[in-house]
Design an enzyme around this catalytic site. Structure first.
Site, mmCIF file in Angstrom:
data_model
loop_
_atom_site.group_PDB
_atom_site.id
_atom_site.type_symbol
_atom_site.label_atom_id
_atom_site.label_comp_id
_atom_site.label_asym_id
_atom_site.label_seq_id
_atom_site.Cartn_x
_atom_site.Cartn_y
_atom_site.Cartn_z
ATOM 1 N N ILE A 17 0.835 -1.209 0.000
ATOM 2 C CA ILE A 17 0.000 0.000 0.000
ATOM 3 C C ILE A 17 0.864 1.251 0.000
ATOM 4 O O ILE A 17 0.533 2.259 -0.641
ATOM 5 C CB ILE A 17 -0.994 0.003 1.186
ATOM 6 N N LYS A 57 -5.582 2.852 6.816
ATOM 7 C CA LYS A 57 -6.686 2.074 7.357
ATOM 8 C C LYS A 57 -6.323 0.588 7.414
ATOM 9 O O LYS A 57 -5.503 0.134 6.613
ATOM 10 C CB LYS A 57 -7.962 2.294 6.532
#
Length: 311
Positions: A17, A93
């Site tokens: 990510i 997240k």
């Protein structure tokens, strides 16, 4: 007028990510300069790198902000160290593996006088604000969510996601819940859930949730990590006055013409713009509503064993 000085920012955790989203967004950012990285597995050749966050915090006092992109299981002590060192902190997240961790970090940020931003990147998808505007003007009676993707494509070889605190299918599924809680105006609660857990894993590979709010909206969500071929990230809002569907993770709205919505800023570009705004205002933004729904799904859910998962 001289341009505003950019914040020197470090990225901790250089997994998929970070490399796919955070680093490209930072390269385009007018508010932040990538000044350092921290990851025991190695860094980038052109950026000052540390094998431990503690060393970075001690040796780079000029780094005033940090993006934490590690798996949730190891995030709390790193986030705590950053906040206690007086650094503004952005959390990928999910913001933590438990609600208690996130609430503790909120208190630490307040005590340290720094900004804490618990990000939900899907809320920054281009069609989400327009869906919220549509829902505000129409009565919604039913919401149907289908969030199905191929874990082998998006999380190849990432065993942490199947371990306790790794969320399993809720790692992507929480994106849907973050959109849902941003679009619907009232707090939501989980009525029932079924969690399919592979016999060799601690986290679910699929889940079905039934939710509602005080207006009686019926919300059904299907989450699955076993989708092959085209991926599905859709949610439909239906009522007596019509219906809309958010498609492709919030990128398109069914009301759009066939050519799609006008090009808009990317999710992570918008996240860093928002982070800069929060720092400038001396504010934090820590919404745990999506995480609370996941926690409640585990509390009321019925676990059903399924076949073992292998990469």
């Amino acid at each position: 007028m001289a341009a505003a000085q950019r914040h020197r920012l470090a990225v901790a955790g250089l997994g998929k990510i970070a490399r796919d989203q955070h680093l490209p967004a930072l390269a385009r950012s007018e508010a932040f300069e990538l000044a350092a990285t921290a990851d025991p597995a190695g860094g980038l050749p052109e950026v000052d790198h540390f094998d431990a966050l503690e060393r970075l915090l001690a040796e780079r006092p000029d780094v005033t902000a940090l993006s934490l992109c590690t798996p949730p299981q190891v995030r709390y002590p790193l986030a705590r160290a950053a906040l206690q060192a007086g650094r503004h902190l952005l959390l990928e997240k999910p913001p933590g593996q438990t609600l208690g961790e996130v609430e503790a970090l909120r208190a630490l940020a307040e005590a340290a006088g720094v900004s804490l931003f618990a990000t939900w990147h899907s809320r920054f998808a281009p069609a989400v604000p327009r869906a919220r505007d549509w829902v505000a003007g129409h009565r919604v009676e039913r919401v149907r969510i289908a969030w199905k993707e191929d874990v082998r494509r998006w999380h190849p070889g990432q065993r942490w996601i199947w371990q306790p605190g790794g969320f399993g299918v809720f790692d992507p599924g929480i994106n849907a819940l973050s959109i849902l809680t941003a679009v619907l105006p009232r707090p939501l609660r989980v009525v029932s859930a079924t969690l399919e857990v592979p016999e060799n894993c601690a986290a679910p590979i699929a889940a079905r949730l039934s939710m509602t709010d005080d207006a009686g909206v019926a919300i059904e969500a299907e989450l699955d990590f076993r989708q092959e071929g085209p991926q599905t990230w859709d949610m439909a809002f239906e009522g007596p006055e019509g219906a809309i569907t958010l498609q492709a993770g919030g990128s398109r709205l069914s009301l759009d013409p066939p050519e799609g919505a006008p090009a808009m800023i990317g999710e992570y570009d918008a996240i860093y713009r928002r982070f800069a705004e929060l720092i400038g205002r001396g504010e934090s933004e820590v919404d745990v509503a999506p995480l609370r729904l996941v926690a409640d799904a585990f509390l009321v859910g019925r676990s059903r064993p399924t076949e073992a998962f292998h990469d």
